[in-house]
Design a protein around this motif. Structure first.
Motif, short mmCIF file in Angstrom:
data_model
loop_
_atom_site.label_atom_id
_atom_site.label_comp_id
_atom_site.label_asym_id
_atom_site.label_seq_id
_atom_site.Cartn_x
_atom_site.Cartn_y
_atom_site.Cartn_z
N UNK A 111 0.82 -1.21 0.00
CA UNK A 111 0.00 0.00 0.00
C UNK A 111 0.85 1.26 0.00
N UNK A 112 2.00 1.20 0.68
CA UNK A 112 2.90 2.35 0.69
C UNK A 112 3.53 2.56 -0.69
N UNK A 113 3.77 1.47 -1.41
CA UNK A 113 4.38 1.56 -2.75
C UNK A 113 3.36 1.94 -3.81
N UNK A 114 2.13 1.47 -3.67
CA UNK A 114 1.07 1.74 -4.66
C UNK A 114 -0.26 1.72 -3.91
N UNK A 115 -0.92 2.85 -3.78
CA UNK A 115 -2.12 2.92 -2.94
C UNK A 115 -3.37 2.26 -3.54
N UNK A 116 -3.31 1.79 -4.77
CA UNK A 116 -4.49 1.16 -5.37
C UNK A 116 -4.76 -0.19 -4.71
N UNK A 117 -5.96 -0.32 -4.17
CA UNK A 117 -6.34 -1.54 -3.46
C UNK A 117 -7.79 -1.90 -3.81
N UNK A 118 -8.16 -3.10 -3.42
CA UNK A 118 -9.55 -3.53 -3.47
C UNK A 118 -9.84 -4.31 -2.20
N UNK A 119 -11.06 -4.18 -1.71
CA UNK A 119 -11.54 -4.94 -0.56
C UNK A 119 -12.76 -5.73 -0.99
N UNK A 120 -12.87 -6.96 -0.51
CA UNK A 120 -14.10 -7.71 -0.70
C UNK A 120 -14.58 -8.16 0.68
N UNK A 166 -13.22 -0.83 -4.77
CA UNK A 166 -11.92 -0.41 -5.31
C UNK A 166 -11.64 0.97 -4.76
N UNK A 167 -10.40 1.18 -4.30
CA UNK A 167 -10.10 2.47 -3.72
C UNK A 167 -8.63 2.74 -3.61
N UNK A 168 -8.33 3.75 -2.82
CA UNK A 168 -6.96 4.17 -2.58
C UNK A 168 -6.70 4.11 -1.08
N UNK A 169 -5.55 3.54 -0.72
CA UNK A 169 -5.15 3.43 0.68
C UNK A 169 -4.30 4.63 1.06
N UNK A 170 -4.61 5.17 2.22
CA UNK A 170 -3.85 6.32 2.73
C UNK A 170 -3.52 6.07 4.19
N UNK A 197 0.01 0.57 11.85
CA UNK A 197 -0.52 1.83 11.31
C UNK A 197 -1.98 1.65 10.94
N UNK A 198 -2.69 2.76 10.95
CA UNK A 198 -4.06 2.76 10.44
C UNK A 198 -4.03 3.31 9.02
N UNK A 199 -4.68 2.59 8.13
CA UNK A 199 -4.87 3.05 6.76
C UNK A 199 -6.35 3.29 6.54
#
Length: 159
Positions: free
Chosen positions: A59-68, A88-92, A125-127
């Motif tokens: 997530x630190x390298x590429x914030x693009x993520x998906x959750x199911x 689909x979203x972005x992790x911060x 950490x909290x994302x």
């Protein structure tokens, strides 16, 4: 989406406390399991993860993520018809020194009180996962694109 389907989505979000998290690892998909909670305003989903885990580095390298988030298989429903929501979203990463961190921590611990011990560990950490698109499959022939505002409302209401 009709009112009955909205309630079903809220119920799924209320009862399913873990999600499958998809990240990009070296350009390839990688999936892991994470407990999640919703931010108080419903604008994001919160995960509390260790810096030792692969998905944190991803997530630190590429914030693009998906959750199911899916109904458990033990529900008796045919697995192909299990209700599920894909986000689909972005992790911060939320900065520990920000006021957002304390609010996120409270929201997370409200849902996962036994996780309090992990907040004493320095590598966690909290994302915030900020949704970009959402698809809800309520069963066979019942699939819906969910607007951001509708997802936020469902996340607030599951609290």
């Amino acid at each position: 989406m009709d009112a009955k389907t909205r309630l079903e989505l809220q119920q799924l979000l209320k009862t399913s406390h873990v999600a499958s998290l998809a990240t990009l690892h070296g350009g390839a998909p990688a999936v892991s399991m994470v407990p999640w909670a919703s931010a108080t305003d419903g604008a994001s989903l919160l995960i509390h993860v260790s810096g030792l885990s692969q998905h944190t580095g991803d997530m630190l390298a590429d914030p693009r993520v998906a959750l199911m988030i899916a109904e458990p298989e033990s529900s008796g429903t045919m697995v192909q018809a299990l209700p599920r929501v894909m986000i689909h979203g972005a992790a911060r990463e939320i900065d520990r020194d920000s006021s957002d961190y304390e609010a996120a921590k409270r929201a997370y611990l409200e849902r996962h009180p036994r996780a309090e011990v992990t907040f004493d560990l320095g590598d966690f950490s909290i994302f915030a996962i900020e949704p970009r698109s959402t698809r809800y499959v309520a069963g066979f022939g019942r699939a819906y694109d969910v607007e951001q505002a509708e997802l936020a409302r469902a996340l607030r209401d599951e609290r």
